[in-house]
Design a protein around this motif. Structure first.
Motif, PDB file in Angstrom:
ATOM      1  N   LEU A 155      -8.418  -1.144   0.004  1.00 46.42           N
ATOM      2  CA  LEU A 155      -9.737  -1.647   0.390  1.00 46.42           C
ATOM      3  C   LEU A 155     -10.855  -1.280  -0.583  1.00 46.42           C
ATOM      4  O   LEU A 155     -12.036  -1.373  -0.251  1.00 46.42           O
ATOM      5  CB  LEU A 155     -10.093  -1.203   1.811  1.00 46.42           C
ATOM      6  CG  LEU A 155      -9.090  -1.649   2.896  1.00 46.42           C
ATOM      7  CD1 LEU A 155      -9.534  -1.167   4.261  1.00 46.42           C
ATOM      8  CD2 LEU A 155      -8.917  -3.150   2.878  1.00 46.42           C
ATOM      9  N   LEU A 156     -10.486  -0.866  -1.796  1.00 40.46           N
ATOM     10  CA  LEU A 156     -11.482  -0.698  -2.846  1.00 40.46           C
ATOM     11  C   LEU A 156     -11.737  -2.068  -3.481  1.00 40.46           C
ATOM     12  O   LEU A 156     -10.975  -3.006  -3.279  1.00 40.46           O
ATOM     13  CB  LEU A 156     -10.979   0.272  -3.908  1.00 40.46           C
ATOM     14  CG  LEU A 156     -10.634   1.692  -3.441  1.00 40.46           C
ATOM     15  CD1 LEU A 156      -9.994   2.472  -4.584  1.00 40.46           C
ATOM     16  CD2 LEU A 156     -11.885   2.412  -2.942  1.00 40.46           C
ATOM     17  N   SER A 157     -12.787  -2.185  -4.262  1.00 38.75           N
ATOM     18  CA  SER A 157     -13.029  -3.443  -4.968  1.00 38.75           C
ATOM     19  C   SER A 157     -11.889  -3.693  -5.950  1.00 38.75           C
ATOM     20  O   SER A 157     -11.207  -2.741  -6.377  1.00 38.75           O
ATOM     21  CB  SER A 157     -14.351  -3.370  -5.731  1.00 38.75           C
ATOM     22  OG  SER A 157     -14.235  -2.477  -6.826  1.00 38.75           O
ATOM     23  N   HIS A 207      -3.356 -13.410   1.475  1.00 36.34           N
ATOM     24  CA  HIS A 207      -4.440 -12.568   0.973  1.00 36.34           C
ATOM     25  C   HIS A 207      -4.594 -12.676  -0.545  1.00 36.34           C
ATOM     26  O   HIS A 207      -4.763 -11.667  -1.239  1.00 36.34           O
ATOM     27  CB  HIS A 207      -4.234 -11.101   1.378  1.00 36.34           C
ATOM     28  CG  HIS A 207      -4.036 -10.904   2.853  1.00 36.34           C
ATOM     29  ND1 HIS A 207      -5.094 -10.951   3.750  1.00 36.34           N
ATOM     30  CD2 HIS A 207      -2.914 -10.705   3.590  1.00 36.34           C
ATOM     31  CE1 HIS A 207      -4.616 -10.765   4.982  1.00 36.34           C
ATOM     32  NE2 HIS A 207      -3.305 -10.625   4.908  1.00 36.34           N
ATOM     33  N   SER A 239      -3.858  -3.565  -1.214  1.00 34.92           N
ATOM     34  CA  SER A 239      -4.824  -4.416  -0.519  1.00 34.92           C
ATOM     35  C   SER A 239      -6.220  -4.045  -0.983  1.00 34.92           C
ATOM     36  O   SER A 239      -6.811  -3.077  -0.497  1.00 34.92           O
ATOM     37  CB  SER A 239      -4.716  -4.232   0.997  1.00 34.92           C
ATOM     38  OG  SER A 239      -3.403  -4.484   1.444  1.00 34.92           O
ATOM     39  N   SER A 240      -6.744  -4.789  -1.969  1.00 34.48           N
ATOM     40  CA  SER A 240      -8.116  -4.540  -2.400  1.00 34.48           C
ATOM     41  C   SER A 240      -9.066  -5.212  -1.422  1.00 34.48           C
ATOM     42  O   SER A 240      -8.638  -5.923  -0.503  1.00 34.48           O
ATOM     43  CB  SER A 240      -8.342  -5.074  -3.821  1.00 34.48           C
ATOM     44  OG  SER A 240      -8.600  -6.468  -3.801  1.00 34.48           O
ATOM     45  N   SER A 241     -10.341  -5.025  -1.608  1.00 34.96           N
ATOM     46  CA  SER A 241     -11.332  -5.589  -0.688  1.00 34.96           C
ATOM     47  C   SER A 241     -11.375  -7.116  -0.740  1.00 34.96           C
ATOM     48  O   SER A 241     -11.863  -7.750   0.189  1.00 34.96           O
ATOM     49  CB  SER A 241     -12.718  -5.022  -1.002  1.00 34.96           C
ATOM     50  OG  SER A 241     -13.122  -5.385  -2.317  1.00 34.96           O
ATOM     51  N   LYS A 242     -10.854  -7.700  -1.818  1.00 33.57           N
ATOM     52  CA  LYS A 242     -10.897  -9.154  -1.961  1.00 33.57           C
ATOM     53  C   LYS A 242      -9.517  -9.817  -1.970  1.00 33.57           C
ATOM     54  O   LYS A 242      -9.423 -11.052  -1.992  1.00 33.57           O
ATOM     55  CB  LYS A 242     -11.647  -9.525  -3.240  1.00 33.57           C
ATOM     56  CG  LYS A 242     -13.129  -9.180  -3.203  1.00 33.57           C
ATOM     57  CD  LYS A 242     -13.846  -9.679  -4.446  1.00 33.57           C
ATOM     58  CE  LYS A 242     -15.331  -9.361  -4.376  1.00 33.57           C
ATOM     59  NZ  LYS A 242     -16.058  -9.824  -5.591  1.00 33.57           N
ATOM     60  N   GLU A 286     -12.361  -1.510  -9.059  1.00 33.16           N
ATOM     61  CA  GLU A 286     -12.063  -0.092  -8.874  1.00 33.16           C
ATOM     62  C   GLU A 286     -10.565   0.130  -8.679  1.00 33.16           C
ATOM     63  O   GLU A 286     -10.012   1.122  -9.166  1.00 33.16           O
ATOM     64  CB  GLU A 286     -12.837   0.459  -7.669  1.00 33.16           C
ATOM     65  CG  GLU A 286     -12.630   1.954  -7.411  1.00 33.16           C
ATOM     66  CD  GLU A 286     -13.077   2.844  -8.564  1.00 33.16           C
ATOM     67  OE1 GLU A 286     -12.509   3.952  -8.697  1.00 33.16           O
ATOM     68  OE2 GLU A 286     -13.989   2.446  -9.331  1.00 33.16           O
ATOM     69  N   THR A 287      -9.912  -0.789  -7.971  1.00 30.58           N
ATOM     70  CA  THR A 287      -8.457  -0.705  -7.786  1.00 30.58           C
ATOM     71  C   THR A 287      -7.758  -0.714  -9.137  1.00 30.58           C
ATOM     72  O   THR A 287      -6.864   0.101  -9.412  1.00 30.58           O
ATOM     73  CB  THR A 287      -7.957  -1.888  -6.934  1.00 30.58           C
ATOM     74  OG1 THR A 287      -8.582  -1.846  -5.651  1.00 30.58           O
ATOM     75  CG2 THR A 287      -6.443  -1.830  -6.761  1.00 30.58           C
ATOM     76  N   HIS A 300      -4.879  -9.094  -2.638  1.00 30.05           N
ATOM     77  CA  HIS A 300      -3.792  -8.225  -3.080  1.00 30.05           C
ATOM     78  C   HIS A 300      -3.678  -8.136  -4.602  1.00 30.05           C
ATOM     79  O   HIS A 300      -3.941  -9.102  -5.319  1.00 30.05           O
ATOM     80  CB  HIS A 300      -2.470  -8.705  -2.481  1.00 30.05           C
ATOM     81  CG  HIS A 300      -2.381  -8.489  -1.010  1.00 30.05           C
ATOM     82  ND1 HIS A 300      -1.302  -8.899  -0.254  1.00 30.05           N
ATOM     83  CD2 HIS A 300      -3.234  -7.890  -0.137  1.00 30.05           C
ATOM     84  CE1 HIS A 300      -1.501  -8.573   1.012  1.00 30.05           C
ATOM     85  NE2 HIS A 300      -2.663  -7.954   1.108  1.00 30.05           N
ATOM     86  N   ASP A 316       0.790  -1.238   0.000  1.00 28.97           N
ATOM     87  CA  ASP A 316       0.000   0.000   0.000  1.00 28.97           C
ATOM     88  C   ASP A 316       0.819   1.283   0.000  1.00 28.97           C
ATOM     89  O   ASP A 316       0.351   2.332   0.450  1.00 28.97           O
ATOM     90  CB  ASP A 316      -0.985   0.003   1.178  1.00 28.97           C
ATOM     91  CG  ASP A 316      -1.989  -1.139   1.076  1.00 28.97           C
ATOM     92  OD1 ASP A 316      -2.484  -1.396  -0.029  1.00 28.97           O
ATOM     93  OD2 ASP A 316      -2.250  -1.792   2.115  1.00 28.97           O
TER      94      ASP A 316
END
Length: 224
Positions: free
Chosen positions: A86-88, A114, A68-71, A91-92, A73, A40
């Motif tokens: 932490l975006l989808s 992750h 680190s996306s919401s689902k 969107e990342t 790395h 990040d």
């Protein structure tokens, strides 16, 4: 050319690798370059790129970040700005594209790191099909099979968190010249192939113990 496309520096909380130590290890391993992908933050990659130039090394350092996306790395190479975590995944990647980034999904099926899981339908340039930090190759084999099924180029990276791990896995890149632009273009064009070997268990355990000690010290320090 040989590039380790997944290296962490001291700018990641779970790594203590200095840029000088990383660059020295890369040179000894005969790498032509590497990508610094701290968690990040792009600061480590930009600083290492600058340091390589100061030392006059014939190594191309690709500044990058492991977002680190919401689902899970996502690796973004060739950018100089951070992407909000932490975006989808969608969107990342969209934000990465606006910054001109090259997008790679790392260790997709390694849950302990992750991994994002299936990457079908995502706008990516490549998938990491060999991560040398995997103690067992099941996750790597699954990633390779998925990339082949989807027709997505496969790359490799050490996922190094200590200097000894640098270059254990690397990507062979068919670029016209060893420059940042040419290497990233070759990755986007799929002129890549994974190579290397698993990091010895003793080195992985050394890295894990060091990470655990840093977490303990942080907790003790915060309580003090």
């Amino acid at each position: 050319m040989k590039f380790d496309l997944h290296v962490h520096s001291e700018h990641s909380k779970d790594s203590n690798s200095s840029h000088d130590d990383i660059l020295e290890a890369a040179s000894k391993k005969g790498l032509d370059g590497l990508a610094i992908c701290d968690h990040d933050t792009v600061e480590g990659g930009l600083a290492c790129q600058k340091r390589a130039l100061e030392l006059g090394l014939e190594l191309t350092v690709i500044p990058g970040v492991e977002v680190s996306s919401s689902k899970g790395h996502i690796l973004i190479l060739g950018i100089n700005q951070n992407v909000e975590p932490l975006l989808s995944p969608e969107e990342t990647i969209k934000r990465a594209r606006k910054l001109g980034g090259t997008v790679i999904i790392p260790h997709p099926f390694k849950r302990s790191s992750h991994g994002i899981g299936s990457f079908e339908g995502l706008d990516i340039d490549a998938a990491e099909v060999f991560n040398s930090r995997c103690l067992f190759n099941r996750a790597n084999r699954k990633a390779a099979a998925e990339a082949k099924r989807l027709g997505i180029p496969g790359v490799a990276g050490s996922d190094s968190h200590i200097p000894e791990m640098v270059g254990q896995a690397y990507t062979e890149i068919d670029a016209q010249e060893n420059t940042l632009e040419a290497v990233l273009e070759a990755i986007r064009e799929g002129k890549v192939s994974p190579a290397g070997k698993n990091t010895p268990t003793s080195i992985i355990l050394k890295q894990m113990s060091g990470s655990a000690m840093r977490k303990i010290k942080k907790k003790l320090f915060n309580k003090a």
